[in-house]
Design a protein around this motif. Structure first.
Motif, mmCIF file in Angstrom:
data_model
loop_
_atom_site.group_PDB
_atom_site.id
_atom_site.type_symbol
_atom_site.label_atom_id
_atom_site.label_comp_id
_atom_site.label_asym_id
_atom_site.label_seq_id
_atom_site.Cartn_x
_atom_site.Cartn_y
_atom_site.Cartn_z
ATOM 1 N N HIS A 10 12.615 7.877 -4.705
ATOM 2 C CA HIS A 10 13.064 7.044 -5.182
ATOM 3 C C HIS A 10 13.879 6.144 -4.028
ATOM 4 O O HIS A 10 13.792 4.929 -3.903
ATOM 5 N N GLU A 11 14.492 6.925 -2.945
ATOM 6 C CA GLU A 11 15.222 6.288 -1.881
ATOM 7 C C GLU A 11 14.194 5.498 -0.964
ATOM 8 O O GLU A 11 14.456 4.520 -0.605
ATOM 9 N N VAL A 12 13.103 6.406 -0.658
ATOM 10 C CA VAL A 12 11.939 5.787 0.213
ATOM 11 C C VAL A 12 11.259 4.436 -0.573
ATOM 12 O O VAL A 12 11.280 3.327 0.002
ATOM 13 N N MET A 13 11.294 4.525 -1.940
ATOM 14 C CA MET A 13 10.704 3.478 -2.573
ATOM 15 C C MET A 13 11.572 2.001 -2.448
ATOM 16 O O MET A 13 11.470 0.936 -2.316
ATOM 17 N N SER A 14 12.926 2.541 -2.706
ATOM 18 C CA SER A 14 14.052 1.483 -2.429
ATOM 19 C C SER A 14 14.051 0.838 -1.095
ATOM 20 O O SER A 14 14.330 -0.160 -1.081
ATOM 21 N N ALA A 15 13.879 1.679 -0.137
ATOM 22 C CA ALA A 15 13.875 1.117 1.151
ATOM 23 C C ALA A 15 12.571 0.335 1.443
ATOM 24 O O ALA A 15 12.729 -0.811 2.134
ATOM 25 N N GLY B 184 3.800 18.819 -7.705
ATOM 26 C CA GLY B 184 4.615 19.190 -6.844
ATOM 27 C C GLY B 184 5.778 18.351 -6.533
ATOM 28 O O GLY B 184 6.622 18.899 -5.836
ATOM 29 N N ALA B 185 5.595 17.239 -6.915
ATOM 30 C CA ALA B 185 6.806 16.104 -6.760
ATOM 31 C C ALA B 185 7.721 16.125 -7.756
ATOM 32 O O ALA B 185 8.831 15.081 -7.814
ATOM 33 N N GLN B 186 7.674 17.082 -8.840
ATOM 34 C CA GLN B 186 8.596 16.742 -9.903
ATOM 35 C C GLN B 186 10.117 17.482 -9.763
ATOM 36 O O GLN B 186 10.810 16.945 -10.577
ATOM 37 N N ARG C 48 0.982 -1.337 0.063
ATOM 38 C CA ARG C 48 0.074 -0.078 -0.081
ATOM 39 C C ARG C 48 0.868 1.204 0.078
ATOM 40 O O ARG C 48 0.724 2.184 -0.552
ATOM 41 N N GLN C 49 2.022 1.311 0.756
ATOM 42 C CA GLN C 49 2.845 2.260 0.943
ATOM 43 C C GLN C 49 3.633 2.426 -0.367
ATOM 44 O O GLN C 49 3.623 3.662 -0.774
ATOM 45 N N GLN C 50 3.835 1.584 -1.190
ATOM 46 C CA GLN C 50 4.430 1.603 -2.580
ATOM 47 C C GLN C 50 3.555 2.086 -3.592
ATOM 48 O O GLN C 50 3.999 3.089 -4.397
ATOM 49 N N GLN C 51 2.354 1.758 -3.372
ATOM 50 C CA GLN C 51 1.221 2.620 -4.145
ATOM 51 C C GLN C 51 1.137 3.786 -3.984
ATOM 52 O O GLN C 51 1.054 4.751 -4.682
ATOM 53 N N LEU C 52 1.237 4.191 -2.656
ATOM 54 C CA LEU C 52 1.283 5.544 -2.510
ATOM 55 C C LEU C 52 2.080 6.404 -2.678
ATOM 56 O O LEU C 52 2.220 7.679 -3.303
ATOM 57 N N ILE C 53 3.468 5.888 -2.766
ATOM 58 C CA ILE C 53 4.573 6.505 -3.262
ATOM 59 C C ILE C 53 4.841 6.632 -4.785
ATOM 60 O O ILE C 53 4.947 7.849 -5.309
ATOM 61 N N THR C 54 3.959 5.713 -5.498
ATOM 62 C CA THR C 54 4.106 5.710 -6.945
ATOM 63 C C THR C 54 3.045 6.897 -7.241
ATOM 64 O O THR C 54 3.347 7.581 -8.253
#
Lengths: 200, 118
Positions: A108-113, A97-99, A84-90
């Motif tokens: 990307h770092e959060v996604m990798s973790a 605002g995140a560009q 669910r977290q990964q979906q939210l990050i995606t």
């Protein structure tokens, strides 16, 4: 200690297993009772106490299986939360605002973790195989106890022989550790030899 | 592809199901022992079997022999703690197509399944 363990002890008249005394470090007794052993007849105590030992081992098996499934439930839940977290990050990555480069790098770092956590959860799930291996080791002990029990019954000409059917046991489990794939090369070599023998 | 998993340990069934789902196989049916496995197999649609050896009521070896009496083609993978050469040979003679000794890694299970299906 839960009710079924207490019942097993009362039925067998044996000693209570040691447990840490109450206080800060003590843990509460688990509330639900463990599932019944695979065959109720397994646990019927004999007057000589051998049935009691078998019953205790069956209880240990049932309790470890139940607790292992609880750990699996928790790991499943962590896995779902991480997904669910990964979906939210995606979703967040696509946000206007995140560009900015710095934000994208952080995401990307959060996604990798997050991916690393997911891998560790899967690894922990795989390690739960120890429960089945331990269970089979206990089953082998039960098998030998029953053999000794029946031998004594034969020798004395009195008493009841063990009658409950149990699972077949592994005779080579002692050589099997808990390191995954310890025997893979050995098994593969036997399979290869068998196949080439069949071909020839 | 529907896969039948036969193991008396619910923990082990969960581990196998979990591993299968990670490699893309989500259609699974479970059996608690050989007897129960035969019932599930009889319901149809099973294209591959993963079975344990040591189980109550009907063990994996008897289960494999019974299945082979009815179906010569279905791929069967045995996943067990039995590691002796004689055991592996006995299982292969009974009709098992491949053999994994517990504990296993997901990579091994994947490799064996793919070799059976390939």
């Amino acid at each position: 200690m839960d009710q079924s363990e207490i019942d097993a002890l009362l039925a067998g008249g044996g000693k209570s297993p040691k447990k840490p005394k109450g206080g800060k470090g003590s843990e509460p007794d688990p509330a639900p009772a463990p599932p019944a052993p695979q065959s109720a007849a397994h646990g019927e105590p004999h007057k000589d106490g051998s049935g009691h030992v078998i019953s205790e081992l069956d209880t240990v098996t049932a309790v470890t299986e139940r607790e292992s499934n609880k750990v699996m439930d928790q790991l499943d839940q962590i896995s779902r939360l991480v997904s669910r977290q990964q979906q939210l990050i995606t979703d967040m990555m696509r946000h206007e605002g995140a560009q900015a480069q710095g934000v994208q790098k952080a995401i990307h770092e959060v996604m990798s973790a997050s991916k690393e956590i997911q891998d560790k959860v899967f690894e922990a799930m795989d390690l739960m195989q120890f429960q089945d291996i331990t269970r089979q080791k206990l089953e082998r002990i039960v098998h030998h106890l029953r053999q000794i029990h029946d031998y004594i019954v034969d020798l004395l000409g009195t008493g009841l022989k063990s009658d409950a059917e149990r699972p077949s046991i592994s005779h080579t489990i002692a050589q099997t550790g808990t390191t995954p794939d310890e025997n893979k090369a050995h098994a593969d070599a036997v399979i290869e030899a068998f196949k080439s023998q069949k071909k020839g | 592809m529907k896969i039948l998993i036969v193991d008396d340990s619910s923990t082990m069934r969960r581990i196998i199901i979990n591993t299968l789902s990670r490699i893309g196989y989500t259609d699974v049916v479970e059996g608690e022992n050989g007897k129960n496995g035969l019932e599930k197999l009889g319901q149809g649609g099973v294209e591959m079997i993963i079975t344990d050896w040591n189980m109550p009521e009907m063990d994996g070896l008897e289960f494999v022999k019974t299945v082979r009496g009815q179906n010569a083609a279905i791929p069967i993978l045995m996943v067990t703690t039995n590691a002796a050469k004689e055991d592996i040979v006995e299982a292969l003679q009974a009709g098992v197509n491949n053999y994994v000794v517990k504990p296993f890694t997901p990579e091994t299970l994947k490799e064996k399944i793919e070799s059976l299906l390939g």
